[in-house]
Design a protein around this motif. Structure first.
Motif, PDB file in Angstrom:
ATOM      1  N   THR A 365      28.824  25.079  40.410  1.00 54.22           N
ATOM      2  CA  THR A 365      29.547  24.421  39.090  1.00 54.22           C
ATOM      3  C   THR A 365      28.802  23.032  38.739  1.00 54.22           C
ATOM      4  O   THR A 365      28.309  22.247  39.280  1.00 54.22           O
ATOM      5  N   ALA A 373      34.078  30.658  39.143  1.00 55.08           N
ATOM      6  CA  ALA A 373      35.333  31.347  39.563  1.00 55.08           C
ATOM      7  C   ALA A 373      35.111  32.397  40.744  1.00 55.08           C
ATOM      8  O   ALA A 373      34.676  33.450  40.250  1.00 55.08           O
ATOM      9  N   HIS A 408      42.924  34.757  40.119  1.00 54.86           N
ATOM     10  CA  HIS A 408      42.059  33.803  39.377  1.00 54.86           C
ATOM     11  C   HIS A 408      42.704  32.545  40.002  1.00 54.86           C
ATOM     12  O   HIS A 408      42.281  31.541  39.207  1.00 54.86           O
ATOM     13  N   ILE A 411      39.206  28.177  41.502  1.00 58.39           N
ATOM     14  CA  ILE A 411      38.204  27.872  40.165  1.00 58.39           C
ATOM     15  C   ILE A 411      37.813  26.713  40.319  1.00 58.39           C
ATOM     16  O   ILE A 411      38.496  25.551  40.715  1.00 58.39           O
ATOM     17  N   LEU A 459      41.142  30.526  34.160  1.00 54.62           N
ATOM     18  CA  LEU A 459      39.859  31.145  33.882  1.00 54.62           C
ATOM     19  C   LEU A 459      40.199  31.891  32.340  1.00 54.62           C
ATOM     20  O   LEU A 459      39.168  31.764  31.602  1.00 54.62           O
ATOM     21  N   ARG A 473      31.295  34.464  37.576  1.00 58.17           N
ATOM     22  CA  ARG A 473      32.048  35.208  38.698  1.00 58.17           C
ATOM     23  C   ARG A 473      31.211  35.782  39.703  1.00 58.17           C
ATOM     24  O   ARG A 473      30.365  36.459  39.395  1.00 58.17           O
TER      25      ARG A 473
END
Length: 532
Positions: A365, A373, A408, A411, A459, A473
């Motif tokens: 990140t 994610a 999802h 995240i 997401l 991903r």
């Protein structure tokens, strides 16, 4: 000079002043010249540089073609290609050899508009080609037709018989085109199928530059919980203490309590009282280490305050059940408590994780560059389905679960990137939630929705916003889902035998693998092997 004669070429001669260098190159005097003069204007430098760059490129291409033909003549079937390492196209790595039968790269059937079995399985039989894929196929077909016109000048293109493609990460994209070519016209017309292979080799591989990140960044974990998810949230806080607080991991836990409209938020009747007490006790216990647990309360509107059946809710892959859009509400109302520079990990109370997962969140990140994610591993409800053997060893295997790419819920992002993406979609019918009373604006009744299509989670929001940040991903074996189902069954609970409403193939958890379900069906139909 040392017996070598050097020639010069005068550009200011009356018959040479305004002629192109490509025309002057036809003269032997120009080709043999070591210097040209006079070069007085900047444009003359640029013209000379462009001409000689083109000249040298043509020489290199001619030499490359000659070497290629020489290589094929040397081989000529007399020496094995494994020794000479001559392959087509020359210089391109050969297709990778699969180690097992599960690694075989399959050819994908396609035409100009659609691809068949796009994911290599039976989940989707036909899928429309994206704009980029359609343009790529049209370009490949155009090149194949140009080659066919040179190879078979008497034949003309009639139609596309069939086409296949295969992507190899070590080689590139391979196409096999079968074209219907016709000869003659009228009654004497005859069709012939000709096959062509087109290869788009990988170009120069470069490392994508990315900002520098470390594993010391502080993570703010947001864990929302409905009233019926209090037992799972309680176990999550105990897990958080064991993994993060005891090891002095640089994290901060923010619990988000989602109350029904008429539920009390104080006193003994507060459904989240036990969680609040545990959070205060742990914050006092680890106060000297800087670890603490806080909470934020959200009051749901009336339309979302009806009683929830936990048994049916657990069959949904998402912790929000059929209301995945509530993840946007959670983020909108919780981020003002954290600030714009925080690394946020939106989690779920039923997930199980390891410390390595948090380190991957920190590394993947990147503020202003990337959103992470992860694709968690969904464990089968073996105790309920009785189709598999329950295993608590954290082994990732086909018999114990699957990577749920449709979930999802988890995240990681930076607050500033989230706020910028939300602002981009605010004018398109996805309003920003600033207080509990604004939730109704986001959750409109069917038929009144004006929000962008397909946006059901954070997401989806990042994808629809077309923000400048990348979206990463990837499968994450240290992130597990399905513990809430196991805890529910361990407490003596049961699950319904029918699929709940609005829980389709992608939104519901899977009971077991196809092999396990197939074995169960065979055992059920063949009574003679029930005793085995």
């Amino acid at each position: 000079m040392q017996g070598i004669r050097q020639f010069s070429y005068a550009l200011d001669a009356p018959d040479r002043r305004h002629r192109e260098f490509s025309e002057l190159a036809k003269e032997e005097a120009f080709r043999n010249a070591s210097t040209v003069y006079p070069v007085q204007m900047p444009e003359d430098f640029y013209r000379l540089h462009a001409y000689y760059s083109k000249h040298h490129l043509e020489k290199v291409q001619e030499r490359g073609y000659a070497l290629e033909q020489k290589s094929y003549r040397i081989a000529n079937g007399s020496i094995s290609n494994k020794i000479l390492e001559i392959r087509w196209p020359l210089g391109v790595p050969p297709p990778s050899a699969p180690e097992t039968r599960h690694d075989i790269l399959t050819w994908q059937l396609l035409n100009g508009t659609h691809s068949f079995l796009p994911n290599g399985n039976a989940e989707h039989a036909v899928a429309t080609l994206s704009r980029i894929e359609a343009l790529d196929f049209a370009k490949v077909l155009e090149i194949a037709l140009q080659y066919a016109a040179l190879k078979h000048p008497r034949l003309s293109y009639h139609s596309l018989h069939s086409a296949y493609r295969k992507f190899d990460a070590t080689r590139g994209m391979d196409y096999q085109l079968h074209l219907n070519l016709q000869e003659g016209s009228g009654r004497s017309r005859r069709l012939a199928v000709k096959s062509f292979e087109v290869v788009k080799p990988l170009g120069r591989v470069e490392v994508v530059p990315s900002p520098y990140v470390t594993e010391s960044t502080r993570i703010a974990m947001l864990v929302p919980a409905f009233e019926h998810q209090v037992p799972d949230a309680f176990l999550f806080v105990e897990q958080y203490e064991r993994i993060c607080m005891q090891n002095q991991d640089n994290t901060f836990l923010l619990l988000i309590f989602m109350y029904r409209l008429n539920s009390p938020s104080k006193g003994d009747e507060d459904p989240f009282k036990a969680l609040k007490t545990l959070a205060l006790d742990l914050s006092s216990k680890y106060k000297t280490d800087g670890s603490r647990i806080a909470w934020v309360s959200i009051r749901l509107p009336e339309q979302l305050s009806e009683p929830v059946d936990p048994q049916s809710w657990l069959l949904h892959a998402s912790m929000y059940g059929p209301r995945q859009l509530l993840s946007l509400v959670v983020a909108d109302l919780a981020l003002p408590k954290l600030g714009l520079e925080s690394l946020v990990l939106l989690a779920t109370p039923g997930m199980v994780f390891k410390a390595d997962f948090l380190n991957r969140v920190r590394m993947n990140t990147i503020q202003g560059f990337q959103v992470y994610a992860p694709i968690g591993f969904q464990m089968y409800p073996c105790r309920w389905g009785q189709l598999c053997r329950e295993c608590d060893t954290w082994d990732v295997s086909q018999s114990s679960g699957y990577f749920d790419r449709h979930n999802h819920d988890v995240i990681a992002f930076y607050s500033r990137d989230y706020v910028q993406a939300r602002k981009l979609l605010h004018p398109q019918g996805l309003p920003i939630i600033r207080n509990d009373l604004d939730i109704d604006q986001l959750l409109l009744q069917p038929g009144e929705e004006t929000r962008p299509p397909g946006v059901e989670s954070i997401l989806d929001m990042f994808v629809a916003a077309q923000h400048s940040v990348h979206i990463l991903r990837g499968v994450e074996p240290n992130l597990r889902f399905g513990q809430d189902v196991r805890n529910h069954l361990a407490r003596g609970g049961t699950l319904p035998h029918s699929v709940p409403e609005r829980c389709g193939r992608e939104q519901c958890i899977h009971l077991a693998s196809r092999k396990q379900i197939g074995d169960a069906i065979i055992r059920y139909e063949d009574k003679s092997i029930l005793h085995k």
